[in-house]
Design an enzyme around this catalytic site. Structure first.
Site, PDB file in Angstrom:
ATOM      1  N   LYS A   1       1.917  -3.331   7.002  1.00 38.36           N
ATOM      2  CA  LYS A   1       2.826  -3.448   5.713  1.00 38.36           C
ATOM      3  C   LYS A   1       4.108  -3.196   5.411  1.00 38.36           C
ATOM      4  O   LYS A   1       4.438  -4.053   4.583  1.00 38.36           O
ATOM      5  CB  LYS A   1       1.594  -2.523   4.468  1.00 38.36           C
ATOM      6  CG  LYS A   1      -0.147  -3.379   4.519  1.00 38.36           C
ATOM      7  CD  LYS A   1      -0.129  -4.708   3.710  1.00 38.36           C
ATOM      8  CE  LYS A   1      -1.795  -4.739   3.318  1.00 38.36           C
ATOM      9  NZ  LYS A   1      -1.805  -5.453   2.505  1.00 38.36           N
TER      10      LYS A   1
ATOM     11  N   GLU B   1       0.296   4.084   2.040  1.00 36.82           N
ATOM     12  CA  GLU B   1       0.630   3.847   3.074  1.00 36.82           C
ATOM     13  C   GLU B   1       1.480   3.738   3.640  1.00 36.82           C
ATOM     14  O   GLU B   1       1.833   4.843   5.029  1.00 36.82           O
ATOM     15  CB  GLU B   1      -0.785   3.047   4.209  1.00 36.82           C
ATOM     16  CG  GLU B   1      -0.791   3.415   5.951  1.00 36.82           C
ATOM     17  CD  GLU B   1      -1.611   4.632   6.143  1.00 36.82           C
ATOM     18  OE1 GLU B   1      -2.571   5.548   5.016  1.00 36.82           O
ATOM     19  OE2 GLU B   1      -1.338   4.703   6.871  1.00 36.82           O
TER      20      GLU B   1
ATOM     21  N   TYR C   1      -0.942   0.011  10.567  1.00 38.53           N
ATOM     22  CA  TYR C   1      -1.233  -0.130   9.000  1.00 38.53           C
ATOM     23  C   TYR C   1       0.226  -0.744   8.415  1.00 38.53           C
ATOM     24  O   TYR C   1       0.650  -1.277   7.820  1.00 38.53           O
ATOM     25  CB  TYR C   1      -2.504   0.183   8.124  1.00 38.53           C
ATOM     26  CG  TYR C   1      -3.053  -0.067   6.625  1.00 38.53           C
ATOM     27  CD1 TYR C   1      -2.987  -1.657   7.021  1.00 38.53           C
ATOM     28  CD2 TYR C   1      -3.091   1.019   5.882  1.00 38.53           C
ATOM     29  CE1 TYR C   1      -3.181  -2.044   5.844  1.00 38.53           C
ATOM     30  CE2 TYR C   1      -3.358  -0.317   4.717  1.00 38.53           C
ATOM     31  CZ  TYR C   1      -3.391  -1.077   4.885  1.00 38.53           C
ATOM     32  OH  TYR C   1      -4.477  -1.702   3.019  1.00 38.53           O
TER      33      TYR C   1
ATOM     34  N   THR D   1       0.537  -1.302  -0.002  1.00 40.48           N
ATOM     35  CA  THR D   1      -0.460   0.311   0.353  1.00 40.48           C
ATOM     36  C   THR D   1       0.859   1.569  -0.234  1.00 40.48           C
ATOM     37  O   THR D   1       1.713   0.873   0.533  1.00 40.48           O
ATOM     38  CB  THR D   1      -0.664  -0.041   1.326  1.00 40.48           C
ATOM     39  OG1 THR D   1      -1.498   1.293   1.345  1.00 40.48           O
ATOM     40  CG2 THR D   1      -0.008  -0.429   2.682  1.00 40.48           C
TER      41      THR D   1
HETATM   42  N1  UDP Z   1     -11.948  11.494   4.251  1.00 43.73           N
HETATM   43  C1  UDP Z   1     -13.431  12.652   4.046  1.00 43.73           C
HETATM   44  N2  UDP Z   1     -14.625  11.935   4.852  1.00 43.73           N
HETATM   45  C2  UDP Z   1     -15.147  10.582   4.725  1.00 43.73           C
HETATM   46  C3  UDP Z   1     -13.975   9.684   4.659  1.00 43.73           C
HETATM   47  C4  UDP Z   1     -12.423   9.751   4.280  1.00 43.73           C
HETATM   48  O1  UDP Z   1     -13.146  13.602   3.692  1.00 43.73           O
HETATM   49  O2  UDP Z   1     -16.298  10.530   5.051  1.00 43.73           O
HETATM   50  C5  UDP Z   1     -10.786  11.414   3.976  1.00 43.73           C
HETATM   51  C6  UDP Z   1      -9.874  11.372   4.804  1.00 43.73           C
HETATM   52  O3  UDP Z   1      -9.799  11.866   5.943  1.00 43.73           O
HETATM   53  C7  UDP Z   1      -8.658  11.180   4.317  1.00 43.73           C
HETATM   54  C8  UDP Z   1      -9.508  11.249   2.471  1.00 43.73           C
HETATM   55  O4  UDP Z   1     -10.023  11.501   2.111  1.00 43.73           O
HETATM   56  O5  UDP Z   1      -8.702  12.939   3.801  1.00 43.73           O
HETATM   57  C9  UDP Z   1      -8.795  10.027   2.113  1.00 43.73           C
HETATM   58  O6  UDP Z   1      -9.352   8.706   3.162  1.00 43.73           O
HETATM   59  P1  UDP Z   1      -9.547   7.031   3.462  1.00 43.73           P
HETATM   60  O7  UDP Z   1     -10.105   6.592   4.374  1.00 43.73           O
HETATM   61  O8  UDP Z   1     -10.305   6.622   2.181  1.00 43.73           O
HETATM   62  O9  UDP Z   1      -7.859   6.748   2.542  1.00 43.73           O
HETATM   63  P2  UDP Z   1      -6.566   7.353   3.144  1.00 43.73           P
HETATM   64  O10 UDP Z   1      -6.470   7.868   1.573  1.00 43.73           O
HETATM   65  O11 UDP Z   1      -7.133   8.172   4.223  1.00 43.73           O
HETATM   66  O12 UDP Z   1      -5.941   5.692   3.475  1.00 43.73           O
END
Ligand code: UDP
Length: 325
Positions: free
Chosen positions: A151, A121, A147, A119
């Site tokens: 990974k 991440e 996480y 990932t």
């Molecule tokens: N996010 C948001 N609203 C939501 C869910 C996520 O604004 O309902 C934001 C979250 O805080 C992050 C981004 O969208 O900044 C991407 O979040 P996601 O969980 O999809 O994956 P990430 O890239 O953080 O692993």
């Protein structure tokens, strides 16, 4: 080829199974259905080249039996989703790291090729975008990064076996979205926004929405994954798979409203309301795709608007068909 897909009923795993079957491969799938859903692979269950078993990777005799039959293992099974891993670090590390080690030991014993799904991440909160595969991984205080750590540790294990001579490739996915993605509170932002929109709820943007991502349509991810698993040049490598379009979360919300032609509302929520007090978001996440381009001929093909349209259509049909989302 004979392929084993772990996490076969999950979002990426189920699409991968379809593509491998379309390519004329035989596919063995394992999933414990903890997050994966049988409905994701229902259409494949009658395919004579698909052999699916409900089971856990903790069941080593099951894994051994399946692994013996195949040429390559696509190791997709993992604990994913920000909320999920924040709530359960034990399971995250047990599944993502410890079970990967068992799988690698078995692959080494049986001399089977492995593709490990990692990932973006793992780059953590590094500000050195775009992220190159060899870039520094930057994590913060304890409690947020399990996480990434799980990974990243699994990647270390993979690289060890690759150095010993096991044919192995690591792919790092950047914000994958598309049909079948988890749209619960544990899912990614695209699926969540679409669910909110189709339920006439406001789209909940965290923070000021300036944080950015490069959303990658599932079809591009799966094509890149199969290329990575098939090309000998990719063995021993780590490859980013993502898209080139960087977009802020606020802009994403607007594009979803535009593409869906629904007049929805956008509201802003502090991160802490959703993730708890110690959450730290990643300000920008952008892949350097030159290695995947060079080694796999990988180019993301599906534009964000097109991918969102297809995803929205899929969820609309699903809701229309079942009465719930
Ligand atoms: N996010 C948001 N609203 C939501 C869910 C996520 O604004 O309902 C934001 C979250 O805080 C992050 C981004 O969208 O900044 C991407 O979040 P996601 O969980 O999809 O994956 P990430 O890239 O953080 O692993």
């Amino acid at each position: 080829m004979n392929c084993l897909v772990t996490g076969a009923a999950g979002f990426v795993g189920s699409h991968l199974c379809s593509r491998l079957l379309d390519g004329g491969n035989k596919v063995w799938g394992i999933d414990d259905l903890s997050k994966g859903k049988l409905e994701n692979i229902e259409h494949l269950l009658t395919n004579p080249s698909f052999f699916f078993t409900v089971g856990s990777l903790a069941d080593e005799s099951l894994l051994f039996e399946k692994m013996q039959k195949v040429d390559i293992v696509y190791h997709m099974a993992a604990v994913v989703g920000v909320k999920q891993y924040a709530e359960d670090p034990v399971k995250t590390i047990e599944v993502n790291t410890c079970q990967t080690l068992s799988l690698l030991k078995m692959a080494w014993q049986l001399k089977k090729k492995v593709l490990f799904a990692s990932t973006s991440e793992v780059y953590g909160k590094s500000r050195e975008v775009p992220f190159k595969e060899e870039a520094d991984q930057v994590y913060g205080a304890a409690g947020r990064w399990c996480y990434a750590v799980s990974k990243s540790a699994a990647e270390h294990l993979c690289l060890h076996y690759a150095r010993q001579g096991l044919p192995l490739v690591i792919v790092r996915y950047f914000n994958v979205y598309g049909p079948k993605a988890d749209n619960s509170a544990y899912g990614g932002v695209v699926a969540r926004f679409i669910k909110q929109l189709l339920s006439n709820e406001p789209l909940t943007v965290h923070g000021d929405g300036s944080q950015s991502r490069c959303f990658t349509y599932i079809e591009d991810i799966v094509r890149g994954t199969v290329e990575a698993g098939s090309r000998p040049e990719a063995e021993g490598k780590i490859l980013n798979l993502g898209s080139r379009r960087e977009i802020s979360i606020l802009e994403l919300a607007h594009v979803i409203l535009q593409v869906s032609e629904i007049k929805g509302e956008i509201i802003f929520l502090p991160h802490s309301e959703f993730y708890g007090p110690n959450y730290e978001d990643i300000p920008r996440r952008v892949p350097d795709l030159s290695a995947a381009e060079q080694i796999l001929g990988y180019h993301p093909r599906v534009s964000l608007e097109d991918g969102l349209q297809r995803t929205i259509n899929w969820y609309r049909q699903k809701i229309g068909g079942s009465g719930n989302g």
